[in-house]
Motif scaffolding. Structure first.
Motif, short mmCIF file in Angstrom:
data_model
loop_
_atom_site.label_atom_id
_atom_site.label_comp_id
_atom_site.label_asym_id
_atom_site.label_seq_id
_atom_site.Cartn_x
_atom_site.Cartn_y
_atom_site.Cartn_z
N LYS A 133 0.74 -1.23 -0.02
CA LYS A 133 -0.02 0.13 0.01
C LYS A 133 0.89 1.32 0.21
CE LYS A 133 -0.65 0.16 5.23
NZ LYS A 133 0.03 1.15 5.46
N GLY A 138 -4.23 2.18 4.51
CA GLY A 138 -4.77 0.68 4.76
C GLY A 138 -6.05 0.74 5.07
N VAL A 141 -8.45 0.22 2.14
CA VAL A 141 -8.19 -0.93 1.25
C VAL A 141 -9.26 -1.90 0.95
CG1 VAL A 141 -6.36 -2.84 0.33
CG2 VAL A 141 -5.97 -0.55 1.03
N HIS A 189 0.64 -1.05 -6.81
CA HIS A 189 0.40 -1.37 -5.59
C HIS A 189 0.10 -2.83 -5.31
CE1 HIS A 189 0.95 2.42 -3.72
NE2 HIS A 189 0.61 3.16 -4.85
#
Length: 374
Positions: A133, A138, A141, A189
């Motif tokens: 990331k 996070g 996500v 990513h």
């Protein structure tokens, strides 16, 4: 308006001498043209540069979701020769991304004369890998779904041009097949291995987000995302500030990609152009201090760049990249990557009159956007 006695970079990206006639914001004629005009003797005229991956600059960030932030970015870029850009969002909740997309699409319809134009929206996440990331938050996500893609695309009013995903982070085949019909799907990513990367490209991924950064590397026994990207023919973004990728690796990378596959991006954040300070990025604080050539998180992780594509172009020349490859990577290649190459990306009759006027040492003297002086 006629620009007379121009040494300009033609659509073959070679130097040519002649006049350029501009009408209604477009290039109407190129050649030896009768009539009075503005003398450009001793200048070099290049096509306007295009940044398809930029979060912000001069205090504004695309994820602010405000016209004021977009004003700051577009004014900042115009003075630096970037005549079109894709505001790039961070990993955020879907509802917030939809709101941001709506603001950007509305702003794009009412862009101010002499400001850098919005060519599309770039969604960097939220469908990425937690382990890669980087500076993305996070907390937001999530796995990708076709429904979520459709929400983002509809909220952008069709202006979505790029979306980054980690194909191994969720069951992505149907997502890629669906999304790639409407936008450029980019791998980034991501912790994907070579097999997963190749399968994603087979499904419709045709771009790589900031190659080398936040992805699996190429080694002698596992190609990773980087090796598969080299081998596949997809376009690849490169941050050319000299910090995200060292000059030696850049030289080797351009040898592999050639003159048609690299897209120079800034990946810059709101602190670009402001010097030292503390700057928010995607809900996290980043820092620019003495000696920093990038913005970093508090733990030292590189968060984003503080450069711009024109400065990167000059970096590439200093790094030993040939002129034609360098300029194509800042103009026509990114235009093609987002499907806008019929309108922007080169000096050609019928295209937008987006022009950078420099001296012989590539110092910017004037920038024209749709024929209007920035």
């Amino acid at each position: 308006m006629i620009l007379k006695n121009c040494t300009f970079i033609n659509e073959e990206f070679e130097k040519e001498f002649g006049d350029i006639k501009i009408e209604n914001g477009k290039i109407a004629e190129i050649g030896i043209i009768d009539g009075e005009g503005k003398d450009m003797n001793g200048k070099i005229i290049m096509p306007g540069f295009i940044d398809i991956h930029i979060h912000g600059g001069d205090g504004g960030d695309s994820s602010d979701g405000t016209p004021e932030a977009l004003d700051k970015i577009s004014a900042y870029l115009a003075k630096r020769g970037v005549t079109s850009f894709c505001p790039t969002t961070m990993t955020l909740p879907i509802d917030r991304l939809c709101n941001i997309a709506g603001v950007i699409s509305d702003y794009a319809k009412n862009g101010k004369a002499g400001r850098s134009k919005i060519a599309g929206i770039n969604f960097e996440g939220p469908f990425i890998a937690m382990s890669k990331k980087g500076a993305q938050n996070g907390d937001y996500v999530i796995p990708g779904t076709v429904d979520d893609f459709n929400r983002l695309y509809d909220a952008s009013k069709g202006l979505m041009k790029l979306i980054t995903i980690a194909p191994e982070a969720f069951d992505s085949k149907k997502f890629i097949e669906h999304a790639s019909k409407k936008a450029t799907v980019s791998i980034g990513h991501t912790a994907a291995n070579a097999e997963e990367s190749a399968e994603a490209i087979k499904s419709g991924v045709n771009h790589a987000t900031h190659l080398f950064n936040a992805m699996t590397p190429m080694t002698h026994r596992e190609a990773g995302v980087v090796g598969v990207a080299f081998d596949s023919g997809i376009t690849c973004e490169l941050i050319c500030d000299g910090a995200h990728i060292c000059p030696t690796v850049l030289r080797n990378t351009f040898k592999i990609l050639g003159e048609d596959r690299a897209c120079v991006i800034s990946d810059s954040m709101r602190g670009a152009g402001l010097g030292n300070g503390e700057f928010e990025l995607g809900g996290q604080m980043t820092y620019v201090k003495d000696g920093y050539t990038v913005a970093r998180l508090s733990d030292g992780t590189i968060a984003a760049s503080i450069t711009n594509v024109f400065d990167e172009f000059k970096n590439l020349l200093n790094f030993g990249i040939d002129f034609k490859t360098a300029i194509k990577s800042c103009t026509i290649n990114p235009a093609r990557a987002i499907g806008e190459d019929k309108k922007i990306g080169s000096i050609s009759v019928g295209k937008c009159a987006d022009l950078i006027v420099t001296d012989e040492n590539f110092n910017i003297e004037e920038v024209y956007i749709n024929g209007t002086l920035a």
